[in-house]
Design an enzyme around this catalytic site. Structure first.
Site, PDB file in Angstrom:
ATOM      1  N   ALA A  82      13.702  -7.787   6.750  1.00 16.70           N
ATOM      2  CA  ALA A  82      12.492  -8.472   7.224  1.00 16.70           C
ATOM      3  C   ALA A  82      12.133  -8.150   8.668  1.00 16.70           C
ATOM      4  CB  ALA A  82      12.665  -9.983   7.078  1.00 16.70           C
ATOM      5  N   TYR A 101      16.359   9.607  -4.087  1.00 19.63           N
ATOM      6  CA  TYR A 101      15.574   8.401  -3.797  1.00 19.63           C
ATOM      7  C   TYR A 101      14.969   7.857  -5.079  1.00 19.63           C
ATOM      8  CZ  TYR A 101      11.928   5.271  -2.232  1.00 19.63           C
ATOM      9  OH  TYR A 101      11.126   4.165  -2.074  1.00 19.63           O
TER      10      TYR A 101
END
Length: 258
Positions: free
Chosen positions: A10, A153
């Site tokens: 965050a 990924y």
């Protein structure tokens, strides 16, 4: 009663935007990340803009002992987490498989897969005991279609997709909602991290079209969370209008050449 939302990763980008949006929606917020100074900045911003309470946890989701210790340290009034947003994730490098950097692979696997598993393992039992909760997994278009030079990924985001579906099945008897939000191209620190600080190369990713921004994805998360208890938004793919697949874009410079 105000809901408690925990958002991993965050300190910037999607995680920060989601934390701010859920605070705006009336949640009290637990923010997590590895950068203490950034956590303090986000905490102050939320407290100034909204009436939400904020609690910060500084730890690395890649380390299970740190995850356990951080969640165990929560004061009693913060322990009953209603919403878990598994946002922490990253791409590092853009190489074909035969030239891949193993350290980059390990970093992506440890963050995108293990980190999501670790935090979910520690937080979800309380949701199960209460028979209530909502888990939001931030996936990617890369978990829907593989693109050149992104095999590892993409593999981690395919894993997120599979884990999301498995969570939905395993947690179904307990009334826990599970949502996956899969963004296309979003202009955050994503490309800067992928290209290891090369700003010029990162900027080129977003040239010639209007990309998504972090608030667009925060809006999608807010929508999923805001639904009545009998509604589960199971899977959302959010793309820029100018993007059709992981690699197919309609860019202005291409249009001018026609």
């Amino acid at each position: 009663m105000r809901k408690i939302a925990l958002i991993t990763g965050a300190t910037s980008g999607l995680g920060k935007a989601i934390a701010l949006r859920l605070a705006k929606d009336g949640c009290d917020i637990i923010i997590t990340g590895r950068r203490q100074e950034r956590l303090e900045e986000v905490e102050k911003e939320i407290e100034i803009k909204y009436e939400s309470k904020v609690h910060s946890l500084c730890f690395d989701v890649r380390a299970y002992d740190e995850v356990e210790k951080a969640i165990a340290s929560l004061p009693d009034e913060w322990k009953n987490i209603d919403i878990l947003v598994n946002n922490a994730g990253l791409a590092v490098g853009l190489d074909p498989i035969h030239k891949g950097v193993v350290d980059d692979w390990v970093r992506m696997i440890d963050t995108n897969i293990k980190g999501l598993l670790y935090i979910t393992r520690v937080v979800s039992p309380t949701m199960v005991s209460r028979k209530s909760g909502h888990i939001i997994n931030i996936g990617s278009i890369a978990g829907k279609a593989v693109y050149p030079n992104g095999a590892v990924y993409c593999a981690t985001k395919y894993a997120v997709n599979a884990l999301h579906q498995g969570m939905r099945i395993d947690l179904l008897p307990f009334g826990i909602r599970v949502t996956q939000v899969c963004p296309g191209a979003v202009d955050t620190e994503f490309s800067l991290v992928r290209f290891k600080g090369n700003q010029q190369r990162a900027d080129k990713v977003y040239e010639g079209y209007k990309e998504l921004d972090a608030d667009d994805i925060a809006e999608a998360v807010s929508y999923a969370v805001s639904q009545p208890p009998h509604v589960n938004i199971q899977d959302m793919l959010v793309m820029p209008t100018a993007q059709a697949t992981g690699t197919l874009f309609h860019k202005e410079e291409e249009k001018k050449q026609d």
